[in-house]
Design an enzyme around this catalytic site. Structure first.
Site, PDB file in Angstrom:
ATOM      1  N   CYS A   1       0.819  -1.194   0.000  1.00  0.00           N
ATOM      2  CA  CYS A   1       0.000   0.000   0.000  1.00  0.00           C
ATOM      3  C   CYS A   1       0.857   1.250   0.000  1.00  0.00           C
ATOM      4  O   CYS A   1       2.071   1.202   0.038  1.00  0.00           O
ATOM      5  CB  CYS A   1      -0.908   0.022   1.230  1.00  0.00           C
ATOM      6  SG  CYS A   1      -1.784  -1.516   1.540  1.00  0.00           S
TER       7      CYS A   1
ATOM      8  N   SER B   1      -4.818  -4.892  -2.704  1.00  0.00           N
ATOM      9  CA  SER B   1      -5.438  -5.967  -1.925  1.00  0.00           C
ATOM     10  C   SER B   1      -4.714  -7.284  -2.154  1.00  0.00           C
ATOM     11  O   SER B   1      -4.631  -7.770  -3.286  1.00  0.00           O
ATOM     12  CB  SER B   1      -6.912  -6.118  -2.310  1.00  0.00           C
ATOM     13  OG  SER B   1      -7.604  -4.904  -2.111  1.00  0.00           O
TER      14      SER B   1
ATOM     15  N   ILE C   1      -4.224  -9.694   1.113  1.00  0.00           N
ATOM     16  CA  ILE C   1      -4.732 -10.561   2.183  1.00  0.00           C
ATOM     17  C   ILE C   1      -6.033  -9.958   2.717  1.00  0.00           C
ATOM     18  O   ILE C   1      -6.136  -8.738   2.880  1.00  0.00           O
ATOM     19  CB  ILE C   1      -3.692 -10.706   3.306  1.00  0.00           C
ATOM     20  CG1 ILE C   1      -2.482 -11.511   2.804  1.00  0.00           C
ATOM     21  CG2 ILE C   1      -4.290 -11.381   4.532  1.00  0.00           C
ATOM     22  CD1 ILE C   1      -1.344 -11.606   3.803  1.00  0.00           C
TER      23      ILE C   1
ATOM     24  N   GLU D   1       3.484  -6.313   4.921  1.00  0.00           N
ATOM     25  CA  GLU D   1       2.858  -7.583   5.290  1.00  0.00           C
ATOM     26  C   GLU D   1       3.470  -8.062   6.601  1.00  0.00           C
ATOM     27  O   GLU D   1       4.686  -8.037   6.769  1.00  0.00           O
ATOM     28  CB  GLU D   1       3.097  -8.668   4.221  1.00  0.00           C
ATOM     29  CG  GLU D   1       2.547  -8.349   2.837  1.00  0.00           C
ATOM     30  CD  GLU D   1       1.039  -8.460   2.743  1.00  0.00           C
ATOM     31  OE1 GLU D   1       0.418  -8.913   3.721  1.00  0.00           O
ATOM     32  OE2 GLU D   1       0.493  -8.090   1.690  1.00  0.00           O
TER      33      GLU D   1
ATOM     34  N   ASP E   1      -3.871  -8.860   8.593  1.00  0.00           N
ATOM     35  CA  ASP E   1      -2.718  -8.576   9.442  1.00  0.00           C
ATOM     36  C   ASP E   1      -2.782  -7.165  10.013  1.00  0.00           C
ATOM     37  O   ASP E   1      -2.174  -6.873  11.045  1.00  0.00           O
ATOM     38  CB  ASP E   1      -1.408  -8.796   8.679  1.00  0.00           C
ATOM     39  CG  ASP E   1      -1.337  -8.051   7.345  1.00  0.00           C
ATOM     40  OD1 ASP E   1      -2.375  -7.533   6.893  1.00  0.00           O
ATOM     41  OD2 ASP E   1      -0.243  -8.013   6.752  1.00  0.00           O
TER      42      ASP E   1
ATOM     43  N   SER F   1      11.547 -12.262  -4.300  1.00  0.00           N
ATOM     44  CA  SER F   1      12.823 -11.914  -4.918  1.00  0.00           C
ATOM     45  C   SER F   1      13.981 -12.455  -4.085  1.00  0.00           C
ATOM     46  O   SER F   1      13.806 -12.832  -2.927  1.00  0.00           O
ATOM     47  CB  SER F   1      12.956 -10.394  -5.070  1.00  0.00           C
ATOM     48  OG  SER F   1      13.475  -9.816  -3.886  1.00  0.00           O
ATOM     49  N   GLY F   2      15.172 -12.439  -4.658  1.00  0.00           N
ATOM     50  CA  GLY F   2      16.368 -12.912  -3.976  1.00  0.00           C
ATOM     51  C   GLY F   2      17.220 -11.802  -3.407  1.00  0.00           C
ATOM     52  O   GLY F   2      18.390 -12.029  -3.063  1.00  0.00           O
TER      53      GLY F   2
END
Length: 634
Positions: free
Chosen positions: A2, A52, A54, A77, A100, A363-364
């Site tokens: 967001c 959006s 979760i 998150e 959450d 991602s790494g």
């Protein structure tokens, strides 16, 4: 994922203008195109744009408790929210949603400022507690999510996910911070907690800020740091096994989403490891994507396709034109302040590609900082080994003059390019590392800036940023020290800023398992020799992955997202470089020595010097200034 904004009256309960708050909120529409809302009461205003992911049905923000006296806006998150929800329910809190976000509201009620210690995830948040007349703000431990704020002259406190939301407030002064300019031309970004504006700041990773009505705004308070505390001795085999288990756990908790989810796959070790873990945890094939380059020297896509075949992923590759420089002005809009990492171009494109198929991508990022993967760590340790054998006074006496007078030979074979090495050997570890990572050296910046601007700096030097972090470092081991410096500067200021803006420009949420704070804490406690073993970076990581990935993926030469700047500036962007570096915009600032800018352009065009990185840095600064001037005229 967001965008958040807010206005808070530190002096009382003056009304907040809903129209202004909405304008600030809408500057970040791209961060949350699904929904948006604002909330105001005397002295307080919140805004939120929602992507959006979760609890799509009932996770709207701003979100308040049932009594309506505690509210939150939040970007990110919280991956452990199911466990926290259960814990809070046992304490008597009743949940109305499955999000959450509500967990944060009740965590504040239960634990106050200590609630941040309970949160496992990426977050930038602001909680309003009406009963305590308190605004509490926090940014996640590694800085995955951004948070900008400013205290205005009239006592209004404003904040937002991007600097553009603060710029939308007419009370924000746009005076440029000279120290931020000095920092930018050394690092290529403006490191925390500064912004390019003297009147605005970033909340540093792992910090909180508590503002109370009627009280002065205090300094932010640190709640977490990378510990670098060595574990009890363990065998390499045990370390390999535990590393895989912890990585798998960090990936697993990031797989919860009510929208399509996938992963970036570059073909490098880090992203390939994430995909390997995802494939073992998911029932359906993993959605993966990668960017291919027309120029084979920059193209890693065959390695990505090899991993995709091994794990039977749903893989897509999109070829990017090597001359993809049309994004230059787009980048100035995205980053809001000068930002000089040219790999932002392919990063923007891979996020654009991923968003066609998924809303969330893993991602790494973070593997190089965590596990000593950068080549510069190897060079820094080699230099430090020499330093340790020669007294400091003798080093400065011998290598100082050699570094000063040895010619800069970009055109020569590496063995003859000794100037940088001599300069580094004359310094201590932090000075040498700073010198090695600087885009423009101390001498170059001294020539770049005008006499008047150098006086404005009042002796400030960009190395002060690193020296400040070094003074607070929990470790004095040389390798761990420079990893710590990168985690405080390059990781949040460059890497995570790049990915956040590029992904949110396309309303794509990026999750970063290798920066799970529990994993980072554990890795930091491994012996440095398990990270950099001889000349092999990420040693323990690669050894632990040998049963998951082929040798040519694990042990090939690192490539990264490079773009051919030197060729651009002698070819298709030659005129743009001349117009930008030698034009009126830079000259009118009084910051620059225009003669040195002309020298850089002429020597680069002739091929006598490779000034591609410094020119790109100046080019992006000029793009920022043009945008500023356009905004002022508007």
């Amino acid at each position: 994922m967001c965008g958040i904004v807010g206005i808070f009256d530190t002096r009382g309960a003056r009304p907040v203008d809903p129209a202004l708050l909405k304008r600030m909120n809408e500057t970040q529409h791209h961060r949350g195109p699904d929904e948006g809302d604002i909330y105001t009461e005397p002295g307080v205003g919140f805004g939120h744009r929602r992507l959006s992911v979760i609890d799509i049905a009932s996770g709207q923000q701003p979100m308040f408790n049932a009594a309506g006296d505690v509210g939150v806006v939040f970007n990110g998150e919280i991956y452990n929210f199911p466990e926290l929800t259960a814990q809070l329910e046992q304490l008597g809190y009743v949940f109305r949603t499955k999000s959450d976000t509500e967990t944060i509201v009740h965590a504040w009620q239960a634990w106050g400022e200590d609630c941040v210690h309970k949160l496992r995830g990426m977050f930038a948040l602001c909680i309003w507690d009406r009963n305590k007349q308190t605004m509490f703000m926090a940014r996640d431990r590694l800085g995955v999510k951004p948070f900008y704020y400013a205290l205005l002259a009239d006592g209004m406190f404003i904040f937002g996910s991007e600097l553009k939301s603060l710029r939308a407030h007419p009370g924000l002064p746009h005076a440029i911070d000279p120290q931020a300019v000095e920092d930018y031309f050394a690092y290529g970004y403006v490191p925390e907690p500064k912004t390019i504006y003297a009147g605005a700041k970033k909340l540093s990773p792992g910090f909180t800020l508590t503002v109370r009505i009627g009280q002065p705004v205090p300094q932010p308070k640190q709640f977490w740091d990378v510990p670098f505390k060595l574990h009890a001795p363990m065998s390499q085999q045990d370390a390999e096994g535990e590393l895989i288990e912890r990585l798998r756990d960090a990936v697993k908790i990031r797989l919860k989403a009510e929208v399509p989810l996938g992963a970036f796959l570059s073909g490098g070790v880090d992203s390939s490891a994430i995909v390997a873990m995802m494939a073992g945890l998911m029932k359906d094939p993993v959605n993966t994507c990668s960017i291919a380059f027309q120029e084979k020297a920059f193209d890693e896509s065959p390695y990505a396709e090899q991993v995709a075949r091994q794990y039977k992923t749903e893989h897509v590759t999109e070829t990017v034109d090597t001359d993809d420089y049309a994004l230059l002005d787009t980048l100035a809009d995205l980053y809001d302040e000068p930002y000089a990492d040219s790999s932002a171009i392919p990063t923007y494109r891979v996020c654009q590609l991923a968003r066609k198929r998924v809303t969330v991508a893993l991602s790494g990022d973070g593997g190089d900082e965590n596990l000593a993967g950068y080549r510069r760590y190897r060079y820094a340790m080699a230099e430090d080994a020499v330093r340790s054998k020669i007294p400091a006074g003798l080093r400065k006496l011998v290598f100082g003059p050699l570094g000063k007078y040895y010619p800069k030979a970009d055109w020569a074979p590496r063995v003859l390019r000794a100037k940088t090495t001599f300069e580094a050997l004359s310094r201590d570890l932090v000075e040498g590392y700073f010198h090695g990572v600087s885009i423009m050296s101390d001498d170059m910046r001294a020539q770049l800036f005008s006499d008047k601007f150098r006086k404005n700096l009042q002796g400030y030097r960009a190395i002060d940023v690193m020296q400040g972090h070094a003074a607070n470092s929990p470790t004095d081991d040389p390798l761990s020290m420079i990893q710590y410096l990168d985690m405080k500067t390059y990781l949040p200021g460059d890497i995570l800023t790049k990915v956040d803006r590029a992904s949110m420009a396309h309303a794509l949420e990026v999750r970063v398992p290798l920066l799970d704070h529990k994993l980072v804490e554990w890795i930091s406690g491994l012996p440095p020799s398990m990270k950099l073993n001889g000349s092999e970076g990420k040693y323990i990581f690669k050894k632990s992955l040998e049963s998951y990935l082929p040798e040519e993926i694990l042990y090939r030469k690192k490539m990264g997202f490079a773009v051919p700047l030197a060729t651009w500036f002698r070819g298709p962007l030659r005129q743009r470089v001349r117009e930008s570096l030698l034009g009126d915009t830079l000259a009118s600032t009084g910051i620059f020595n225009t003669g040195y800018l002309a020298q850089m352009v002429e020597q680069h065009e002739s091929g006598r010097r490779d000034y591609s990185a410094p020119i790109w840095t100046v080019l992006m600064f000029e793009a920022f200034l043009r945008k500023e001037l356009q905004g002022e005229s508007a």
